[in-house]
Design a protein around this motif. Structure first.
Motif, PDB file in Angstrom:
ATOM      1  N   VAL A  38       0.841  -1.197   0.000  1.00  0.00           N
ATOM      2  CA  VAL A  38       0.000   0.000   0.000  1.00  0.00           C
ATOM      3  C   VAL A  38       0.882   1.255   0.000  1.00  0.00           C
ATOM      4  O   VAL A  38       0.668   2.200  -0.764  1.00  0.00           O
ATOM      5  N   GLY A  39       1.918   1.245   0.839  1.00  0.00           N
ATOM      6  CA  GLY A  39       2.810   2.398   0.923  1.00  0.00           C
ATOM      7  C   GLY A  39       3.561   2.623  -0.374  1.00  0.00           C
ATOM      8  O   GLY A  39       3.673   3.755  -0.848  1.00  0.00           O
ATOM      9  N   PHE A  40       4.036   1.534  -0.979  1.00  0.00           N
ATOM     10  CA  PHE A  40       4.802   1.663  -2.222  1.00  0.00           C
ATOM     11  C   PHE A  40       3.952   2.258  -3.335  1.00  0.00           C
ATOM     12  O   PHE A  40       4.349   3.208  -4.005  1.00  0.00           O
ATOM     13  N   PHE A  41       2.748   1.713  -3.526  1.00  0.00           N
ATOM     14  CA  PHE A  41       1.910   2.217  -4.616  1.00  0.00           C
ATOM     15  C   PHE A  41       1.495   3.667  -4.362  1.00  0.00           C
ATOM     16  O   PHE A  41       1.440   4.477  -5.279  1.00  0.00           O
ATOM     17  N   THR A  42       1.226   3.989  -3.082  1.00  0.00           N
ATOM     18  CA  THR A  42       0.892   5.382  -2.777  1.00  0.00           C
ATOM     19  C   THR A  42       2.075   6.292  -3.094  1.00  0.00           C
ATOM     20  O   THR A  42       1.905   7.395  -3.614  1.00  0.00           O
ATOM     21  N   ALA A  43       3.293   5.815  -2.789  1.00  0.00           N
ATOM     22  CA  ALA A  43       4.482   6.623  -3.059  1.00  0.00           C
ATOM     23  C   ALA A  43       4.663   6.835  -4.556  1.00  0.00           C
ATOM     24  O   ALA A  43       4.972   7.947  -5.006  1.00  0.00           O
ATOM     25  N   VAL A  44       4.450   5.767  -5.368  1.00  0.00           N
ATOM     26  CA  VAL A  44       4.557   5.916  -6.819  1.00  0.00           C
ATOM     27  C   VAL A  44       3.526   6.925  -7.304  1.00  0.00           C
ATOM     28  O   VAL A  44       3.823   7.821  -8.109  1.00  0.00           O
ATOM     29  N   PHE A  45       2.317   6.793  -6.768  1.00  0.00           N
ATOM     30  CA  PHE A  45       1.256   7.737  -7.136  1.00  0.00           C
ATOM     31  C   PHE A  45       1.690   9.168  -6.841  1.00  0.00           C
ATOM     32  O   PHE A  45       1.601  10.051  -7.688  1.00  0.00           O
ATOM     33  N   LEU A  46       2.202   9.384  -5.604  1.00  0.00           N
ATOM     34  CA  LEU A  46       2.585  10.736  -5.185  1.00  0.00           C
ATOM     35  C   LEU A  46       3.752  11.280  -6.002  1.00  0.00           C
ATOM     36  O   LEU A  46       3.765  12.439  -6.404  1.00  0.00           O
ATOM     37  N   ALA A  47       4.742  10.425  -6.245  1.00  0.00           N
ATOM     38  CA  ALA A  47       5.960  10.911  -6.883  1.00  0.00           C
ATOM     39  C   ALA A  47       5.784  11.076  -8.383  1.00  0.00           C
ATOM     40  O   ALA A  47       6.409  11.953  -8.988  1.00  0.00           O
ATOM     41  N   LYS A  48       4.959  10.237  -9.003  1.00  0.00           N
ATOM     42  CA  LYS A  48       4.927  10.228 -10.470  1.00  0.00           C
ATOM     43  C   LYS A  48       3.568  10.553 -11.068  1.00  0.00           C
ATOM     44  O   LYS A  48       3.474  11.306 -12.021  1.00  0.00           O
ATOM     45  N   ALA A  49       2.525   9.915 -10.551  1.00  0.00           N
ATOM     46  CA  ALA A  49       1.273   9.922 -11.297  1.00  0.00           C
ATOM     47  C   ALA A  49       0.260  10.956 -10.822  1.00  0.00           C
ATOM     48  O   ALA A  49      -0.658  11.286 -11.543  1.00  0.00           O
ATOM     49  N   ALA A  50       0.439  11.486  -9.602  1.00  0.00           N
ATOM     50  CA  ALA A  50      -0.638  12.271  -9.008  1.00  0.00           C
ATOM     51  C   ALA A  50      -0.810  13.619  -9.700  1.00  0.00           C
ATOM     52  O   ALA A  50       0.165  14.286 -10.017  1.00  0.00           O
ATOM     53  N   PRO A  51      -2.071  14.002  -9.935  1.00  0.00           N
ATOM     54  CA  PRO A  51      -2.336  15.382 -10.355  1.00  0.00           C
ATOM     55  C   PRO A  51      -1.851  16.320  -9.240  1.00  0.00           C
ATOM     56  O   PRO A  51      -1.895  15.940  -8.066  1.00  0.00           O
ATOM     57  N   LYS A  52      -1.414  17.522  -9.609  1.00  0.00           N
ATOM     58  CA  LYS A  52      -0.810  18.424  -8.619  1.00  0.00           C
ATOM     59  C   LYS A  52      -1.687  18.637  -7.392  1.00  0.00           C
ATOM     60  O   LYS A  52      -1.206  18.632  -6.264  1.00  0.00           O
ATOM     61  N   LYS A  53      -2.992  18.820  -7.641  1.00  0.00           N
ATOM     62  CA  LYS A  53      -3.890  19.128  -6.520  1.00  0.00           C
ATOM     63  C   LYS A  53      -3.997  17.952  -5.555  1.00  0.00           C
ATOM     64  O   LYS A  53      -3.961  18.122  -4.338  1.00  0.00           O
ATOM     65  N   ALA A  54      -4.112  16.751  -6.134  1.00  0.00           N
ATOM     66  CA  ALA A  54      -4.239  15.556  -5.286  1.00  0.00           C
ATOM     67  C   ALA A  54      -2.989  15.386  -4.434  1.00  0.00           C
ATOM     68  O   ALA A  54      -3.067  15.075  -3.240  1.00  0.00           O
TER      69      ALA A  54
END
Lengths: 278, 279
Positions: free
Chosen positions: A75-91
């Motif tokens: 869960v932490g790893f995928f959230t980190a990938v989301f935050l570092a790479k995939a997340a829209p700026k606002k999210a």
């Protein structure tokens, strides 16, 4: 002036030595009286009968930590990938402070919510006589190590050179393939450090699991009430008599726990050193 | 086809896990505030528990928490800042630097229950402080030392070399240069370190439960009784109400207060770091 500052600097070294020496000095007597093998591999902890075997405590700590890692790391790893790479700026702008807030919440608060929400839920879901169990402790620990895993992995993922990712994208890989097959492998030692830090957190946590694990020194099983190394100390520290064998045995548990933590720290340093060399 | 499945699974995992993390926090905040804020009133915050009136109040716990924060920071701040100054300004001996940094990392990695044990052995027993807020605060001072050290060191590193060279070139001595040029420009890191350390002290429970006592009665902080005061801080009070009294509404009220304090600490540390860093 220089001397004064040097002394300040050496204070940290002094404290570490002090802690180590005092833990060894107060941990040894009980081990001597009980016998190292009986202490480490004895299956019964019963202060009333002067039986002090900590195998159930050690195994519970190992299983509990492993469980928390198995749930918390993905869960932490995928959230980190989301935050570092995939997340829209606002999210990302909302999620990032949320993660640091999760890290700051005191452990008794996690324990309280676990006690009032998780424990009754497990009891009715699994039809147990009591919900206080290893499973409840694992779930609480998984949540508690999540923020350290996320923030450390995110930092590692962000440090991956942009060129790697651009090259992968230019060769026709999709964004997702790039994250998982280029960025994540390039950040592997940072992510490994995050996992090791998570292990350290989980092994050392006491108060939150004291409130949800039931604290009976059983051999570990998911739905059974269990006692960790940390809670083995905390549950009896206030009730043991000064100078008694029971109190000395608690110090010995502290020594064992300290050795575990030092081992994990050494591993962490090794991983971080490799990261620097990469 | 396989590629498409991979994409679907991957994106679901990414968004799913991020959503799980976000929902967890939302649930925690919502649940705690929902069950806790109802019990917070002026009387709850401004009185001590009274068995005669059957009322609950947490003023002693608030006072004890403040006392522990002040004493532990007073003890740890000079040491931490001094150590950071040594590491960035004076240290030439590489072995010393490695040893000190290793020690600081080790201190940061030791779990609080070990600090509790050491506190009981060293401060309560060997130094004969008994189970007092003073013993607890001193134990915590050791625990927060790395936090203050690291944050001061980070900000000392960002002070440009030219500032130092300028001061030294104008004929200032080393200590004078540090006091008038380097420290003022790194005050942001020191303040941030203090806030983070205060946050850590506020959230700590294991150490204080065994070194500082669990009494919910009002303590006297007059100078002659200062070293004897012994009682529960907010976190220990929470534990006491939840686990020993099964009074969950009070426990959740304290949890709400702790949650609000955590938000305040995170917000002000981030805000101060940014603002002072700019000016």
């Amino acid at each position: 002036m220089q001397l004064l500052f040097t002394l300040c600097g050496l204070a940290a070294v002094g404290f570490v030595l002090l802690i180590t020496v005092y833990l060894i000095l107060s941990g040894i007597p009980a081990i001597r009286k009980i016998g190292l093998a009986d202490f480490l591999f004895g299956k019964t902890w019963a202060a009333g009968r002067d039986q002090y075997g900590i195998l159930p405590l050690i195994l519970t700590s190992v299983y509990g930590t492993a469980g928390a890692i198995v749930i918390g790391v993905p869960v932490g790893f995928f959230t980190a990938v989301f935050l570092a790479k995939a997340a829209p700026k606002k999210a990302a702008a909302i999620l990032r402070p949320a993660v640091s807030l999760l890290a700051g919440i005191p452990s008794v608060v996690y324990g309280l919510v676990g006690m009032c929400v998780l424990v009754p839920m497990l009891r009715s879901l699994l039809d147990l006589p009591a919900g206080d169990s290893l499973l409840a402790a694992i779930l609480v620990l998984a949540v508690m190590i999540l923020p350290s895993i996320i923030s450390l992995s995110e930092t590692a993922l962000e440090a991956v050179p942009k060129e790697y990712e651009e090259a992968s994208l230019a060769l026709g890989a999709t964004e997702l393939e790039t994250y998982f097959r280029v960025s994540a492998p390039a950040a592997r030692s940072g992510i490994a450090a995050a996992v090791v830090l998570g292990i350290g957190r989980a092994v050392g946590e006491a108060m939150a699991i004291m409130m949800v694990a039931g604290n009976v020194a059983n051999m570990p099983a998911l739905t059974r009430s269990v006692r960790f190394l940390t809670t083995g100390i905390s549950i009896e520290l206030n009730y043991s008599q000064d100078g008694s064998l029971q109190r000395q045995a608690l110090f010995s548990i502290g020594l064992v726990l300290f050795l575990f933590i030092m081992l994990i720290n050494a591993l962490l340093n090794l991983v971080l050193k490799r990261e620097k060399e990469d | 086809m396989r590629r498409k499945l991979y994409a679907i699974a991957g994106w679901t995992l990414l968004y799913g896990c991020a959503a799980v993390t976000a929902c967890l926090l939302l649930f925690l905040i919502g649940y705690i505030l929902l069950r806790g804020t109802g019990g917070i009133s002026w009387r709850f915050l401004s009185t001590a528990e009274s068995v005669i009136h059957g009322t609950v109040g947490i003023l002693p716990a608030i006072k004890n928490t403040l006392f522990v924060i002040i004493v532990s920071l007073t003890a740890a701040l000079p040491l931490g800042v001094g150590a950071a100054i040594y590491l960035t300004e004076y240290a030439r001996n590489k072995r010393f630097v490695t040893a000190i940094e290793f020690a600081s990392e080790t201190l940061a990695g030791i779990p609080s229950i070990i600090y509790a044990l050491v506190g009981v052995i060293v401060f309560c027993t060997a130094l004969k402080l008994q189970k007092t807020l003073l013993a607890g605060s001193l134990t915590l001072a050791v625990m927060i030392l790395p936090t203050i050290m690291r944050s001061t060191q980070e900000s000392l590193k960002t002070v440009p070399m030219s500032y130092r060279e300028g001061a030294l070139g104008l004929g200032s001595g080393k200590w004078h240069m540090i006091r008038t040029v380097v420290l003022p420009s790194s005050i942001d890191g020191i303040v941030t370190g203090c806030i983070l350390a205060a946050g850590r002290v506020t959230g700590e429970s294991a150490v204080l439960m065994y070194t500082a006592g669990m009494s919910m009665a009002m303590q006297s902080f007059s100078p002659d009784r200062l070293a004897k005061a012994s009682g529960a801080t907010l976190t220990v009070a929470l534990y006491h109400y939840a686990k020993e009294n099964a009074d969950f509404s009070t426990a959740f009220s304290i949890a709400s207060i702790l949650l609000i304090l955590t938000v305040a600490v995170n917000f002000s540390a981030g805000f101060l770091g940014k603002k002072l860093g700019r000016s």
